[in-house]
Design an enzyme around this catalytic site. Sequence first.
Site, PDB file in Angstrom:
ATOM      1  NE  ARG A  53      62.324 -88.712  12.974  1.00 36.64           N
ATOM      2  CZ  ARG A  53      61.314 -88.648  13.837  1.00 36.64           C
ATOM      3  NH1 ARG A  53      60.091 -88.967  13.466  1.00 36.64           N
ATOM      4  NH2 ARG A  53      61.545 -88.277  15.071  1.00 36.64           N
ATOM      5  NE  ARG A  97      69.206 -86.947  15.736  1.00 37.58           N
ATOM      6  CZ  ARG A  97      68.156 -86.419  16.359  1.00 37.58           C
ATOM      7  NH1 ARG A  97      68.304 -85.400  17.161  1.00 37.58           N
ATOM      8  NH2 ARG A  97      66.964 -86.937  16.189  1.00 37.58           N
ATOM      9  CE  LYS A 103      66.520 -88.447  21.356  1.00 37.43           C
ATOM     10  NZ  LYS A 103      65.585 -89.345  20.619  1.00 37.43           N
ATOM     11  NE  ARG A 126      57.322 -87.061  18.623  1.00 41.10           N
ATOM     12  CZ  ARG A 126      58.639 -87.260  18.603  1.00 41.10           C
ATOM     13  NH1 ARG A 126      59.341 -87.183  19.725  1.00 41.10           N
ATOM     14  NH2 ARG A 126      59.247 -87.533  17.477  1.00 41.10           N
ATOM     15  NE  ARG A 141      59.096 -84.047  15.592  1.00 39.49           N
ATOM     16  CZ  ARG A 141      60.205 -84.502  16.174  1.00 39.49           C
ATOM     17  NH1 ARG A 141      60.351 -84.397  17.488  1.00 39.49           N
ATOM     18  NH2 ARG A 141      61.155 -85.061  15.468  1.00 39.49           N
TER      19      ARG A 141
END
Length: 231
Positions: free
Chosen positions: A183, A100, A25, A139, A172
């Site tokens: 998550r 969300r 995203k 990431r 992160r």
Amino acid sequence: MPLEQRPVGKLNRAVIFLGPPGSGKGTQAKMLAGKYGVPHLSTGDMLREHIAKGTPLGLKAKPIMDRGELVPDSVVLKMVAERIERPDCSHGFVFDGFPRTVTQAKYLGELLKRQGFQQPTVIHMVIGYLLLIRRLTGRRVCKKCGAIYNIYDRPPKVEGICDLDGDELYQRPDDREEVIKPRLHAYDKLTAPLVSYYRHLGLLYEVDASKSVAEVEQEICQAVASMLGAH
Ligand code: ADP
Ligand code: AMP
């Protein structure tokens, strides 16, 4: 500004990127926002900014985000309502990670109506969960400009350093394997119902998010261009 980076025209609407964490995203929302010259609004980035600044909102959100749960609707909705009232949002914006929950989606519908915007366009990033683990654990994000890399699939030229501004890349805290599971659970339970919510409203475009960044980008640009042409 090089010709290919100039905004292509007016978006005049909200585009929503809907998909599980790691589906791409942020990567694609930045691209689309740049292409149309509108703000990229990531509620995750906004919350991380609050945490970095140590605001009361940040202090409240941090433990929740560290556990991989969703921040309460009331907190996120206030933040978004304030943001989209700013003048830079007058020609549209691209949401990444918002809404969300169904409550957030309903409230957003009201907010958009109040500000004279038409219904949003929703890009659903469709992807199998096996790919997400690799994308999330790999990431890395630039501390300064927020550029997104992946140590496995999209590494920077120099390890740990952003290609764009030479600043440091970081991982992160919620991209650790033990936080990824809650998550994904939060996504399944609270966010996935938005797929049928927006499909029923006829606002959903499905994109195969498991393809390469360039292929996904092409699919999204075609979907948005055809949608704009149809209005
Ligand atoms: P999200 O915002 O949905 O959590 P990101 O855009 O931050 O996802 O992407 C998650 C990770 O996957 C990043 O490391 C990014 O570089 C990588 N990535 C994004 N899109 C693709 C793709 N199409 N193919 C391979 N890796 C991708
Ligand atoms: P993201 O950067 O989109 O992956 O979001 C990181 C974290 O921020 C999420 O796991 C949530 O804890 C929080 N968050 C971001 N956006 C929202 C939202 N719209 N509603 C609730 N929590 C959010």
